[in-house]
Design a protein around this motif. Sequence first.
Motif, PDB file in Angstrom:
ATOM      1  N   VAL A  16       0.936  -1.245  -0.339  1.00 26.67           N
ATOM      2  CA  VAL A  16       0.379   0.159   0.458  1.00 26.67           C
ATOM      3  C   VAL A  16       1.164   1.559  -0.272  1.00 26.67           C
ATOM      4  O   VAL A  16       1.619   1.158   1.088  1.00 26.67           O
ATOM      5  N   THR A  17       0.936   2.260  -0.949  1.00 29.53           N
ATOM      6  CA  THR A  17       1.058   3.245  -1.253  1.00 29.53           C
ATOM      7  C   THR A  17       1.115   4.370  -0.470  1.00 29.53           C
ATOM      8  O   THR A  17      -0.362   4.477   0.124  1.00 29.53           O
ATOM      9  N   ARG A  18       1.543   5.466   0.072  1.00 34.29           N
ATOM     10  CA  ARG A  18       0.698   6.561   0.423  1.00 34.29           C
ATOM     11  C   ARG A  18      -0.119   7.114  -0.567  1.00 34.29           C
ATOM     12  O   ARG A  18      -0.879   7.637  -0.114  1.00 34.29           O
ATOM     13  N   ARG A  19      -0.220   7.374  -2.072  1.00 36.33           N
ATOM     14  CA  ARG A  19      -0.865   7.568  -3.000  1.00 36.33           C
ATOM     15  C   ARG A  19      -2.264   6.686  -2.763  1.00 36.33           C
ATOM     16  O   ARG A  19      -3.342   7.840  -2.995  1.00 36.33           O
ATOM     17  N   ASP A  20      -1.803   5.798  -2.815  1.00 38.15           N
ATOM     18  CA  ASP A  20      -3.405   4.254  -2.389  1.00 38.15           C
ATOM     19  C   ASP A  20      -3.968   5.225  -0.938  1.00 38.15           C
ATOM     20  O   ASP A  20      -5.295   4.703  -0.922  1.00 38.15           O
ATOM     21  N   MET A  21      -3.474   5.319  -0.121  1.00 42.37           N
ATOM     22  CA  MET A  21      -3.632   5.650   1.519  1.00 42.37           C
ATOM     23  C   MET A  21      -4.935   7.326   1.045  1.00 42.37           C
ATOM     24  O   MET A  21      -6.166   7.392   1.692  1.00 42.37           O
ATOM     25  N   MET A  22      -3.666   8.227   0.975  1.00 42.24           N
ATOM     26  CA  MET A  22      -4.866   9.628  -0.102  1.00 42.24           C
ATOM     27  C   MET A  22      -6.396   9.389  -0.206  1.00 42.24           C
ATOM     28  O   MET A  22      -6.423   9.689  -0.115  1.00 42.24           O
ATOM     29  N   ARG A  23      -6.059   8.800  -1.761  1.00 42.45           N
ATOM     30  CA  ARG A  23      -7.171   8.246  -2.976  1.00 42.45           C
ATOM     31  C   ARG A  23      -8.038   8.049  -1.824  1.00 42.45           C
ATOM     32  O   ARG A  23      -9.861   7.981  -1.795  1.00 42.45           O
TER      33      ARG A  23
END
Length: 143
Positions: A8-15
Amino acid sequence: MSPRTAPVTRRDMMRAALTTAVVVGTSAAVAPIVLADPAPAAAPAPAPAAPRGTFDEVYRGRRIQGGPVPVRYASARGAAPASGPGVEISIDGRPLHVMRRADGSYLSLVNHYRSFPTPLEAARAAVDEIGTAQLSTASFHHH
């Protein structure tokens, strides 16, 4: 063998956070509308002003009485009935059927080819026309 899951990337968390915020915000904005009582039906267009005042007089030996009354009109396709002004007139206690025309004048069943500016003038003209005869007591409208 088990398939590898991508980290899980930071981008996935923000999305995911943004999607959650949009759903919660939309729910909060729409909730009062969804939970509110149904709005009352829109008011009908204002009807023309009712004839002013009542009258009770003796004209050529005949007692003429009349004045404004509320009238309920049927409406189309399940809409609530509308109401508006009407007029009720009697000559010697018998009803004189009067109708308001689109131009605001009045006509009666006795003088249905002439219009008069007021209900009283329509009643007086009816008395002039019927002379000593009596109006019929027949009812033209059944409720």
